[in-house]
Scaffold this active site. Structure first.
Site, PDB file in Angstrom:
ATOM      1  N   MET A  88     -10.470  -5.843 -21.062  1.00  0.00           N
ATOM      2  CA  MET A  88     -11.096  -4.927 -20.108  1.00  0.00           C
ATOM      3  C   MET A  88     -10.791  -5.276 -18.645  1.00  0.00           C
ATOM      4  SD  MET A  88     -12.356  -2.776 -22.125  1.00  0.00           S
ATOM      5  CE  MET A  88     -13.441  -1.754 -21.139  1.00  0.00           C
ATOM      6  N   HIS A 107      -5.160   2.415 -27.177  1.00  0.00           N
ATOM      7  CA  HIS A 107      -6.192   3.196 -26.501  1.00  0.00           C
ATOM      8  C   HIS A 107      -6.802   4.169 -27.509  1.00  0.00           C
ATOM      9  CE1 HIS A 107      -8.247   5.193 -23.227  1.00  0.00           C
ATOM     10  NE2 HIS A 107      -7.838   6.346 -23.708  1.00  0.00           N
ATOM     11  N   ASP A 143      -3.546   3.591 -18.662  1.00  0.00           N
ATOM     12  CA  ASP A 143      -3.177   4.236 -19.935  1.00  0.00           C
ATOM     13  C   ASP A 143      -2.084   5.296 -19.757  1.00  0.00           C
ATOM     14  OD1 ASP A 143      -5.210   2.704 -21.207  1.00  0.00           O
ATOM     15  OD2 ASP A 143      -6.701   4.166 -20.577  1.00  0.00           O
TER      16      ASP A 143
HETATM   17  C1  GRF Z   1     -10.608  -0.384 -29.075  1.00  0.00           C
HETATM   18  O1  GRF Z   1     -11.237   0.855 -29.251  1.00  0.00           O
HETATM   19  C2  GRF Z   1      -9.329  -0.209 -28.316  1.00  0.00           C
HETATM   20  O2  GRF Z   1      -8.719   1.017 -28.553  1.00  0.00           O
HETATM   21  C3  GRF Z   1      -9.775  -0.282 -26.883  1.00  0.00           C
HETATM   22  O3  GRF Z   1     -10.791  -1.256 -26.881  1.00  0.00           O
HETATM   23  C4  GRF Z   1     -11.403  -1.312 -28.156  1.00  0.00           C
HETATM   24  C5  GRF Z   1     -11.342  -2.743 -28.597  1.00  0.00           C
HETATM   25  O4  GRF Z   1     -12.070  -2.965 -29.763  1.00  0.00           O
HETATM   26  N1  GRF Z   1      -8.680  -0.593 -25.999  1.00  0.00           N
HETATM   27  P1  GRF Z   1     -11.973  -4.384 -30.486  1.00  0.00           P
HETATM   28  O5  GRF Z   1     -12.405  -5.433 -29.467  1.00  0.00           O
HETATM   29  O6  GRF Z   1     -10.573  -4.577 -30.932  1.00  0.00           O
HETATM   30  O7  GRF Z   1     -12.950  -4.285 -31.627  1.00  0.00           O
END
Ligand code: GRF
Length: 208
Positions: A88, A107, A143
């Site tokens: 993030m 994404h 993205d």
């Molecule tokens: C996923 O939905 C991915 O597409 C997005 O962040 C989320 C991560 O989920 N970029 P996780 O930590 O892999 O469970």
């Protein structure tokens, strides 16, 4: 030849787990880097016996300091690919320059629709009938990088954000390891003849 992969995550790390569990061919996950203390992704890496590195972004006064620490933490692993799995933090030009066309993200939407946060809620609000997920190369936008692969998920009439997100996530777990494996097998190709450079994973088919 072995392809050396680093996974960057911030949260639950379910995509990381899918990558750890998958047959990635000659690709090897050398390190998992996390920017949030206590993130479940750290635990997942440790349980899989993969080096887990914490670079807590709150410990760095500026973005440049964080980037420098990130690059320094990754350098010893001599990575071929950086795989973002729910990381993030925006990837800045400094990091992009260190790994040109070598950073990939997943994404939870069919890009170029619904970039940014709360993609599944954006899709529901727009009333689209198909949603899904996209694996793409990372560029300087949010993205916006060249699309590599997508999987489609129907939007059901009674879907809410939680239910739709869960079904998309299941597809992410199937798509991401396949795409990472293809990248690591050297199947990335570009077509720069159009207005926007396009990317392909040779023989992949693009969608599931
Ligand atoms: C996923 O939905 C991915 O597409 C997005 O962040 C989320 C991560 O989920 N970029 P996780 O930590 O892999 O469970």
């Amino acid at each position: 030849m072995v392809a050396r992969v680093g996974v960057l995550a911030s949260g639950s790390g379910s995509n990381l787990q899918a990558l750890l569990d998958a047959d990635l061919g000659d690709a090897r996950i050398e390190v998992v880097l996390v920017n949030v203390p206590g993130a479940r992704a750290l635990e997942r890496a440790r349980s899989a016996g993969v080096p887990a590195v914490l670079v807590d972004h709150t410990h760095f006064p500026t973005r440049a300091d964080f980037d420098a620490a990130l690059l320094q933490a990754l350098a010893p692993f001599a990575l071929d690919w950086i795989v973002l799995a729910g990381f993030m933090r925006i990837i800045t030009p400094v990091v992009l320059r260190a790994y040109p066309d070598r950073i990939v993200n997943i994404h939870p939407a069919l890009l170029p629709s619904f970039p940014g946060i709360h993609a599944q809620a954006q899709a529901l609000a727009a009333g689209v009938k198909v949603a899904g997920c996209t694996v793409h190369l990372v560029d300087e936008g949010t993205d916006t990088g060249p699309i590599l692969a997508q999987a489609v998920v129907p939007v059901l009439d009674d879907d809410d954000e939680v239910r739709l997100s869960k079904r998309i996530l299941e597809q992410e777990h199937a798509l991401y390891p396949r795409a990472v494996r293809a990248l690591c097998e050297g199947r990335l190709r570009f077509d720069a003849t159009g207005p926007k450079r396009r990317a392909f994973l040779e023989g992949f088919g693009g969608t599931t």
